[in-house]
Design an enzyme around this catalytic site. Structure first.
Site, PDB file in Angstrom:
ATOM      1  N   GLY A 201     -40.703  23.470  26.777  1.00 17.67           N
ATOM      2  CA  GLY A 201     -39.893  24.894  27.123  1.00 17.67           C
ATOM      3  C   GLY A 201     -40.001  25.286  28.513  1.00 17.67           C
ATOM      4  O   GLY A 201     -39.735  26.615  28.929  1.00 17.67           O
ATOM      5  N   ILE A 202     -40.772  24.460  29.103  1.00 20.16           N
ATOM      6  CA  ILE A 202     -41.312  24.854  30.559  1.00 20.16           C
ATOM      7  C   ILE A 202     -39.705  24.889  31.743  1.00 20.16           C
ATOM      8  O   ILE A 202     -39.885  25.857  32.508  1.00 20.16           O
ATOM      9  CB  ILE A 202     -41.922  23.570  31.212  1.00 20.16           C
ATOM     10  N   GLY A 203     -38.838  24.119  31.369  1.00 19.55           N
ATOM     11  CA  GLY A 203     -37.728  24.037  32.269  1.00 19.55           C
ATOM     12  C   GLY A 203     -37.157  25.367  31.951  1.00 19.55           C
ATOM     13  O   GLY A 203     -36.415  26.019  32.733  1.00 19.55           O
TER      14      GLY A 203
ATOM     15  N   GLU B 211     -30.435  24.725  43.244  1.00 20.99           N
ATOM     16  CA  GLU B 211     -30.271  23.298  43.680  1.00 20.99           C
ATOM     17  C   GLU B 211     -31.072  22.167  42.984  1.00 20.99           C
ATOM     18  O   GLU B 211     -30.518  21.295  42.923  1.00 20.99           O
ATOM     19  CB  GLU B 211     -30.977  23.255  45.315  1.00 20.99           C
TER      20      GLU B 211
ATOM     21  N   TYR C  53     -28.380  22.497  29.825  1.00 16.73           N
ATOM     22  CA  TYR C  53     -27.706  23.715  30.615  1.00 16.73           C
ATOM     23  C   TYR C  53     -26.615  24.012  29.602  1.00 16.73           C
ATOM     24  O   TYR C  53     -26.471  25.404  29.597  1.00 16.73           O
ATOM     25  CB  TYR C  53     -27.225  23.304  31.824  1.00 16.73           C
TER      26      TYR C  53
ATOM     27  N   TYR D  80     -36.601  20.815  37.905  1.00 14.04           N
ATOM     28  CA  TYR D  80     -37.200  19.636  37.597  1.00 14.04           C
ATOM     29  C   TYR D  80     -38.831  19.869  36.594  1.00 14.04           C
ATOM     30  O   TYR D  80     -39.630  20.791  37.160  1.00 14.04           O
ATOM     31  CB  TYR D  80     -37.525  18.526  38.718  1.00 14.04           C
ATOM     32  N   VAL D  81     -38.947  19.252  35.460  1.00 19.58           N
ATOM     33  CA  VAL D  81     -40.120  19.145  35.024  1.00 19.58           C
ATOM     34  C   VAL D  81     -40.758  17.528  34.963  1.00 19.58           C
ATOM     35  O   VAL D  81     -40.110  16.702  34.527  1.00 19.58           O
ATOM     36  CB  VAL D  81     -40.050  19.887  33.743  1.00 19.58           C
TER      37      VAL D  81
ATOM     38  N   ASN E  99     -26.609  12.893  33.568  1.00 22.05           N
ATOM     39  CA  ASN E  99     -27.776  13.470  33.389  1.00 22.05           C
ATOM     40  C   ASN E  99     -28.034  14.126  32.121  1.00 22.05           C
ATOM     41  O   ASN E  99     -27.230  15.138  31.815  1.00 22.05           O
ATOM     42  CB  ASN E  99     -27.948  14.506  34.545  1.00 22.05           C
TER      43      ASN E  99
END
Lengths: 181, 181
Positions: free
Chosen positions: A110-112, A98, A145, A101-102, A139
């Site tokens: 690279g956190i996402g 759903e 993605y 977000y970072v 977006n």
């Protein structure tokens, strides 16, 4: 190479953990940040209390799961994911992402991707074979993605998604002689 | 008016009931019929056994719910709906309608609308405020959904939906140093 090394060092300072009911105020702030980022600042109509009830209440099955990215050096929550089980009559079990977000100051590290890897693990561990998600066509996250292998079912196959709102549902019940329990 | 009367008479011969594990072979046949109707005859990769395990098994939470339309005069299943809980961080609880189908010989009698009314009742009774669904842009059912108040989030707001497949998920785990449990 120095850059790659730096990234992996910074990632080591990030903890991924499930959210708890104590995190709901912060998660709600991040939900609002994500909505604003997408151009819909007033879209979230739920509250931290609703989030707590629906995701962490004792008396019912949780409606969703959360994973948080925490900066180990400050103990601050800097990103989150909300997801829940999905079912496809073509492919069986899956997960629906759903939200992912970072916070802006922590992007490009690279956190996402790390959050999404943990969501992927949950998906596969629960017997799922796909992770679905919806993204606004404007977006910038679409590129993120796509780089990970996202198949766009809307563009490639012509699937359109929408909803029947409460008013439509109530009208449908009434015109069919049904009543709410 | 004679026509409307005839329709309501025919609807009275239709029973809407939840599916059971004994219905899975028939539901699987209808899933294949719906896929063919949409132009994807080979899309369903699951079996009646997988459907039974995921939706009706004893040892786990069911992944979906089913409602069936049964012709009272022949006791034959002539339509079905598959749906499961959905969560929106903007609006809270909802239901996702994965499949809705009525066999060709029984269309134009209001059976699809009746099935959908029962799904709407489940949605509202479970505290949900919306029913989401995806439909192919070429599917004539779009007109049916529109007539009931379907807001097309893809066309109106630019939401696109897609998926990360098993391969993409496994690759993401591997490249992040995670392993499946």
């Amino acid at each position: 190479m120095a850059c790659a090394w730096e990234e992996s060092t910074k990632i080591r300072d990030v903890l991924i953990r499930p959210g708890t009911e104590n995190d709901c105020n912060t998660i709600m702030d991040l939900i609002r940040e994500l909505a604003s980022f997408q151009g819909y600042p007033y879209a979230p109509q739920i509250t931290a209390e609703i989030l707590r009830r629906d995701g962490f209440g004792d008396n019912q099955q949780a409606s969703f799961q959360t994973l948080l990215a925490v900066d180990r050096t400050t103990d601050k929550i800097i990103g989150y994911a909300v997801f829940f089980p999905f079912y496809s009559t073509w492919r069986g079990k899956g997960m629906f992402l759903e939200d992912l977000y970072v916070k802006p100051a922590h992007r490009k590290l690279g956190i996402g991707k790390l959050l999404l890897a943990h969501v992927s693990k949950r998906t596969l561990d629960s017997g799922g074979c796909q992770l679905r998600l919806s993204v606004l066509k404007t977006n910038p996250a679409k590129m993120f993605y796509s780089s990970l292998g996202f198949d766009n079912l809307t563009v490639d196959d012509g699937w359109e998604t929408g909803r029947l709102d409460t008013n439509a549902l109530e009208h449908l019940l009434e015109s069919s002689g049904l009543t709410r329990s």
